[in-house]
Design a protein around this motif. Structure first.
Motif, PDB file in Angstrom:
ATOM      1  N   GLY A  34      57.417  64.863  70.686  1.00 19.77           N
ATOM      2  CA  GLY A  34      58.852  65.014  70.917  1.00 19.77           C
ATOM      3  C   GLY A  34      59.164  66.217  71.783  1.00 19.77           C
ATOM      4  N   LEU A  35      58.508  67.351  71.514  1.00 17.59           N
ATOM      5  CA  LEU A  35      58.734  68.564  72.315  1.00 17.59           C
ATOM      6  C   LEU A  35      58.306  68.351  73.763  1.00 17.59           C
ATOM      7  CD1 LEU A  35      57.614  71.335  69.807  1.00 17.59           C
ATOM      8  CD2 LEU A  35      59.955  70.734  70.478  1.00 17.59           C
ATOM      9  N   GLU A  36      57.171  67.703  73.951  1.00 12.93           N
ATOM     10  CA  GLU A  36      56.710  67.414  75.313  1.00 12.93           C
ATOM     11  C   GLU A  36      57.709  66.519  76.044  1.00 12.93           C
ATOM     12  OE1 GLU A  36      52.823  65.739  74.718  1.00 12.93           O
ATOM     13  OE2 GLU A  36      52.023  67.635  73.947  1.00 12.93           O
ATOM     14  N   ASN A  37      58.236  65.519  75.338  1.00 15.39           N
ATOM     15  CA  ASN A  37      59.193  64.598  75.946  1.00 15.39           C
ATOM     16  C   ASN A  37      60.529  65.265  76.234  1.00 15.39           C
ATOM     17  OD1 ASN A  37      57.682  62.229  76.362  1.00 15.39           O
ATOM     18  ND2 ASN A  37      57.798  61.761  74.176  1.00 15.39           N
ATOM     19  N   VAL A  38      60.966  66.179  75.370  1.00 16.92           N
ATOM     20  CA  VAL A  38      62.211  66.903  75.629  1.00 16.92           C
ATOM     21  C   VAL A  38      62.072  67.722  76.905  1.00 16.92           C
ATOM     22  CG1 VAL A  38      63.664  68.816  74.843  1.00 16.92           C
ATOM     23  CG2 VAL A  38      63.083  66.975  73.275  1.00 16.92           C
ATOM     24  N   LYS A  39      60.948  68.408  77.055  1.00 16.85           N
ATOM     25  CA  LYS A  39      60.713  69.213  78.262  1.00 16.85           C
ATOM     26  C   LYS A  39      60.736  68.315  79.502  1.00 16.85           C
ATOM     27  CE  LYS A  39      57.581  72.507  78.178  1.00 16.85           C
ATOM     28  NZ  LYS A  39      56.275  73.219  78.224  1.00 16.85           N
ATOM     29  N   ARG A  40      60.046  67.192  79.429  1.00 17.51           N
ATOM     30  CA  ARG A  40      59.995  66.264  80.568  1.00 17.51           C
ATOM     31  C   ARG A  40      61.373  65.707  80.887  1.00 17.51           C
ATOM     32  NH1 ARG A  40      60.280  61.200  80.869  1.00 17.51           N
ATOM     33  NH2 ARG A  40      59.904  60.788  78.673  1.00 17.51           N
ATOM     34  N   ILE A  41      62.101  65.282  79.854  1.00 22.75           N
ATOM     35  CA  ILE A  41      63.438  64.704  80.055  1.00 22.75           C
ATOM     36  C   ILE A  41      64.385  65.725  80.666  1.00 22.75           C
ATOM     37  CG2 ILE A  41      65.499  63.986  78.754  1.00 22.75           C
ATOM     38  CD1 ILE A  41      63.535  62.320  76.988  1.00 22.75           C
ATOM     39  N   ALA A  42      64.351  66.964  80.173  1.00 21.63           N
ATOM     40  CA  ALA A  42      65.235  68.003  80.718  1.00 21.63           C
ATOM     41  C   ALA A  42      64.971  68.203  82.209  1.00 21.63           C
ATOM     42  CB  ALA A  42      65.058  69.308  79.952  1.00 21.63           C
ATOM     43  N   LEU A  43      63.702  68.179  82.603  1.00 24.27           N
ATOM     44  CA  LEU A  43      63.354  68.347  84.018  1.00 24.27           C
ATOM     45  C   LEU A  43      63.749  67.122  84.835  1.00 24.27           C
ATOM     46  CD1 LEU A  43      59.846  70.027  83.718  1.00 24.27           C
ATOM     47  CD2 LEU A  43      61.949  71.076  84.585  1.00 24.27           C
ATOM     48  N   GLY A 121      83.670  83.781  55.177  1.00 20.85           N
ATOM     49  CA  GLY A 121      83.550  83.160  53.860  1.00 20.85           C
ATOM     50  C   GLY A 121      83.539  81.641  53.898  1.00 20.85           C
ATOM     51  N   GLY A 122      83.418  81.005  55.074  1.00 23.47           N
ATOM     52  CA  GLY A 122      83.398  79.545  55.193  1.00 23.47           C
ATOM     53  C   GLY A 122      82.064  79.060  55.676  1.00 23.47           C
ATOM     54  N   ASP A 123      82.006  77.788  56.086  1.00 22.33           N
ATOM     55  CA  ASP A 123      80.775  77.197  56.611  1.00 22.33           C
ATOM     56  C   ASP A 123      81.139  76.259  57.739  1.00 22.33           C
ATOM     57  OD1 ASP A 123      78.266  76.192  57.075  1.00 22.33           O
ATOM     58  OD2 ASP A 123      78.220  74.935  55.288  1.00 22.33           O
ATOM     59  N   ALA A 124      80.598  76.540  58.937  1.00 24.23           N
ATOM     60  CA  ALA A 124      80.879  75.699  60.104  1.00 24.23           C
ATOM     61  C   ALA A 124      79.942  74.516  60.173  1.00 24.23           C
ATOM     62  CB  ALA A 124      80.784  76.523  61.398  1.00 24.23           C
ATOM     63  N   GLY A 125      78.831  74.540  59.432  1.00 25.20           N
ATOM     64  CA  GLY A 125      77.951  73.384  59.282  1.00 25.20           C
ATOM     65  C   GLY A 125      77.078  73.032  60.452  1.00 25.20           C
ATOM     66  N   GLY A 126      76.060  72.330  60.193  1.00 28.06           N
ATOM     67  CA  GLY A 126      75.050  71.574  60.837  1.00 28.06           C
ATOM     68  C   GLY A 126      74.620  71.746  62.266  1.00 28.06           C
ATOM     69  N   GLY A 127      73.661  70.943  62.618  1.00 29.09           N
ATOM     70  CA  GLY A 127      73.116  70.842  63.946  1.00 29.09           C
ATOM     71  C   GLY A 127      72.836  69.383  64.224  1.00 29.09           C
ATOM     72  N   ALA A 128      72.442  69.096  65.433  1.00 30.30           N
ATOM     73  CA  ALA A 128      72.143  67.715  65.813  1.00 30.30           C
ATOM     74  C   ALA A 128      70.674  67.435  65.601  1.00 30.30           C
ATOM     75  CB  ALA A 128      72.511  67.497  67.278  1.00 30.30           C
ATOM     76  N   GLN A 129      70.353  66.210  65.255  1.00 30.45           N
ATOM     77  CA  GLN A 129      68.953  65.833  65.156  1.00 30.45           C
ATOM     78  C   GLN A 129      68.813  64.358  65.461  1.00 30.45           C
ATOM     79  OE1 GLN A 129      67.801  64.771  60.752  1.00 30.45           O
ATOM     80  NE2 GLN A 129      68.102  66.926  60.908  1.00 30.45           N
ATOM     81  N   GLY A 130      67.607  63.996  65.795  1.00 30.94           N
ATOM     82  CA  GLY A 130      67.365  62.595  66.082  1.00 30.94           C
ATOM     83  C   GLY A 130      65.965  62.379  66.556  1.00 30.94           C
ATOM     84  N   GLY A 131      65.651  61.168  66.928  1.00 32.59           N
ATOM     85  CA  GLY A 131      64.325  60.885  67.444  1.00 32.59           C
ATOM     86  C   GLY A 131      64.010  59.408  67.362  1.00 32.59           C
ATOM     87  N   VAL A 132      62.925  59.075  67.992  1.00 35.69           N
ATOM     88  CA  VAL A 132      62.450  57.689  67.987  1.00 35.69           C
ATOM     89  C   VAL A 132      61.048  57.719  67.402  1.00 35.69           C
ATOM     90  CG1 VAL A 132      61.828  55.727  69.408  1.00 35.69           C
ATOM     91  CG2 VAL A 132      63.788  57.123  70.035  1.00 35.69           C
ATOM     92  N   PRO A 133      60.810  57.062  66.269  1.00 29.23           N
ATOM     93  CA  PRO A 133      59.444  57.087  65.698  1.00 29.23           C
ATOM     94  C   PRO A 133      58.437  56.379  66.548  1.00 29.23           C
ATOM     95  CG  PRO A 133      60.943  55.779  64.303  1.00 29.23           C
ATOM     96  CD  PRO A 133      61.726  56.297  65.476  1.00 29.23           C
TER      97      PRO A 133
END
Length: 133
Positions: A34-43, A121-133
């Protein structure tokens, strides 16, 4: 002066090679892919604001590495991106291209919002995630 600069470049390349070997020893295969593909896709898709896995942005003496790994747990391999929009662009290309791998994101706008919310004193919450198995 040129010799000192060459030595600095050589040391930086050695450190990068060590980090890449560490990544291949510790990250699950789908995360590495996934990390290799993210780098390739960004480029290939000219997506700015992709800063790479969190582990590449942590500099600490070797005696602290185990503590960092315990505290960060699996988040060391989450990809730091400028904001949610960048994460969405990468995920759209990831899914459209039907590439293999798993990737999680740390959008910096969410980190900043969370820090401000926690201070208030609050919570702005989360991040994005995903992927293709």
């Amino acid at each position: 002066a040129a010799a000192a600069a060459d030595d600095g470049v050589a040391r930086a390349r050695d450190e990068l090679a060590k980090a890449e070997r560490h990544l291949h020893r510790t990250a699950p295969r789908l995360v590495r892919v996934g990390l290799e593909n993210v780098k390739r896709i960004a480029l290939e898709h000219h997506i700015d604001g992709v800063y790479g896995p969190l582990i590449e942005h942590i500099a600490a003496p070797a005696e602290y590495h185990a503590a960092i790994e315990v505290v960060a747990r699996g988040q060391l391999f989450h990809v730091v991106v400028e904001d949610d929009e960048v994460a969405t662009k990468v995920l759209d290309a990831f899914n459209r291209d039907k590439v293999e791998g798993r990737v999680d994101f740390i959008p910096l706008n969410r980190v900043k919002q969370r820090q401000l919310a926690e201070a208030a004193g609050g919570d702005a919450g989360g991040g994005a995630q995903g992927g293709v198995p």
